[in-house]
Scaffold this active site. Structure first.
Site, PDB file in Angstrom:
ATOM      1  CG  ASP A 208      -1.941  -1.238   0.894  1.00 29.43           C
ATOM      2  OD1 ASP A 208      -2.486  -1.118  -0.252  1.00 29.43           O
ATOM      3  OD2 ASP A 208      -2.528  -1.714   2.071  1.00 29.43           O
TER       4      ASP A 208
ATOM      5  CG  ASP B 279      -7.556  -3.828  -1.819  1.00 30.88           C
ATOM      6  OD1 ASP B 279      -8.003  -5.177  -2.014  1.00 30.88           O
ATOM      7  OD2 ASP B 279      -7.919  -3.659  -0.571  1.00 30.88           O
TER       8      ASP B 279
HETATM    9  N1  GLY Z   1      -6.971  -1.562   0.948  1.00 28.69           N
HETATM   10  C1  GLY Z   1      -7.650  -2.240   1.991  1.00 28.69           C
HETATM   11  C2  GLY Z   1      -8.979  -1.749   2.092  1.00 28.69           C
HETATM   12  O1  GLY Z   1      -9.883  -1.161   1.180  1.00 28.69           O
HETATM   13  O2  GLY Z   1      -9.657  -2.150   3.230  1.00 28.69           O
END
Ligand code: GLY
Length: 385
Positions: free
Chosen positions: A106, A167
């Site tokens: 992330d 994601d």
């Molecule tokens: N990227 C993690 C979420 O959307 O919770």
């Protein structure tokens, strides 16, 4: 953006409400990096670490969104206080590079709305360096056998060497930026390989998407899919649909590859077909009728992607995407927001996951994408991704 007079009026009212709220919220939270609220006040994830996990606290994956909100406000208002607050949060994130352990895929969510945006706006070279550090960390997570970017480092009792999640379609714009910035195609090559893998392994024929796919990290075979933050394996976690919808659209915008646009449209058609009359988005499109768990963040993210699709399709298709986006945003504004001083956050009905301990709480990226969508509709987007 071709809006009718009623929508234009609504839009200008929402923008005024955002400006009014962000003015006092930003002053109050100047030195924080918020994630959610506690009794209406923003928490500070740069200090708090409620789970005690190394990936929480300053490494928490959402820690770029507050800076992103400040840059959106700076772009909209020209007020330098927003730039200063964005820079405070950007500097705090340097601790993550120093610690190294605790980081994950992330890094796109963390450094695109902070350092990369700062560099794009101000040409500050320290910010460019941070963006490049983050891009190299992301590229280093690429698995050559499976053609995917590894999501997380090992979770308690779970070997995650072969795990990729939908994601990540929203982290790879960091790699597109790194190639655009340096002229070195390696980053874009990795991003496109990951997007190609996601198209084949995550997106189902009906346009819904898996949240987690486990690959064999040595030969790249698909081993298993998981429901992840959704209801169950084979279900349809709505925020995952949104990451896919908007994420493939961002890959199309950066590469011009039509297969990515078609994938974004396919996910969008599935999403639109599942929007209830109320405009409220559940946590999972395939969850049981009760309890009625919602996730307003999924609606805000999807609205951004739908608006982007509407910009590139022919006149006969535009309204399908645009009207769906406006329906989602109007619902958020009119029934899922708190515009008062009782809460630092705007949206109040986020859910991190179907099986989370609590639901229907403010989550920072809900507000971020709501603001981004509204400014997109106005035609004043900053293009953070
Ligand atoms: N990227 C993690 C979420 O959307 O919770």
């Amino acid at each position: 953006m071709m809006l009718n007079e009623t929508d234009k009026l609504w839009l200008s009212e929402v923008i005024e409400k955002i400006k009014e709220k962000m003015d006092w919220v930003s002053d109050k939270s100047r030195n924080k990096i918020p994630y959610t609220t506690i009794d209406g006040d923003y928490d500070d994830r740069s200090i708090d670490n409620p789970s005690g996990n190394v990936a929480d606290g300053i490494n928490w994956w959402t820690n770029g969104f507050w800076g992103g909100m400040m840059w959106l406000m700076h772009h909209e208002t020209g007020n330098n206080k927003y730039k200063e607050i964005a820079q405070i949060s950007e500097e705090k994130l340097d601790q993550c590079f120093a610690d190294y352990y605790g980081l994950h895929h992330d890094v796109g969510f963390m450094w695109l709305p902070t350092s990369v945006t700062n560099y794009k706006v101000t040409k500050n070279l320290e910010s460019r360096k941070r963006g490049m550090h983050a891009a190299n960390l992301l590229a280093g997570r690429f698995n050559l056998a499976g053609g995917f970017i590894r999501a997380w480092d090992d979770l308690p009792n779970t070997d995650t060497r072969g795990w990729a999640i939908i994601d990540c379609m929203f982290n790879i714009p960091l790699l597109y930026w790194a190639s655009e910035e340096t002229g070195d195609p390696r980053f874009k090559q990795i991003a496109m390989r990951h997007a190609d893998t996601a198209m084949s392994a995550f997106v189902r024929t009906d346009g819904s998407v898996n949240h987690i796919v486990e690959f064999d990290p040595f030969n790249g075979d698909v081993v298993k899919t998981y429901g992840g933050q959704g209801y169950e394996e084979g279900s349809s976690w709505t925020r995952g649909q949104s990451w896919g919808l908007y994420g493939f659209m961002m890959s199309y915008i950066h590469t011009g590859e039509v297969a990515y646009l078609n994938t974004a449209k396919s996910i969008a058609h599935y999403f639109i077909a599942n929007i209830a009359e109320s405009g409220i988005i559940p946590v999972d499109f395939r969850q049981p009728n009760e309890p009625k768990l919602e996730d307003d963040t999924a609606a805000a993210i999807a609205a951004c992607g739908l608006i982007e699709i509407s910009k590139v399709v022919g006149a006969h298709e535009k309204d399908v995407y645009l009207n769906a986006a406006i329906k989602l945003l109007r619902t958020l504004d009119q029934s899922r927001s708190d515009w008062s001083r009782n809460s630092d956050a705007i949206l109040q009905y986020g859910s991190a996951a179907y099986y989370a301990d609590s639901h229907h709480l403010p989550i920072i990226y809900g507000d971020y994408y709501f603001m981004e969508a509204v400014f997109k509709l106005k035609g004043n987007d900053l293009y953070i991704w």
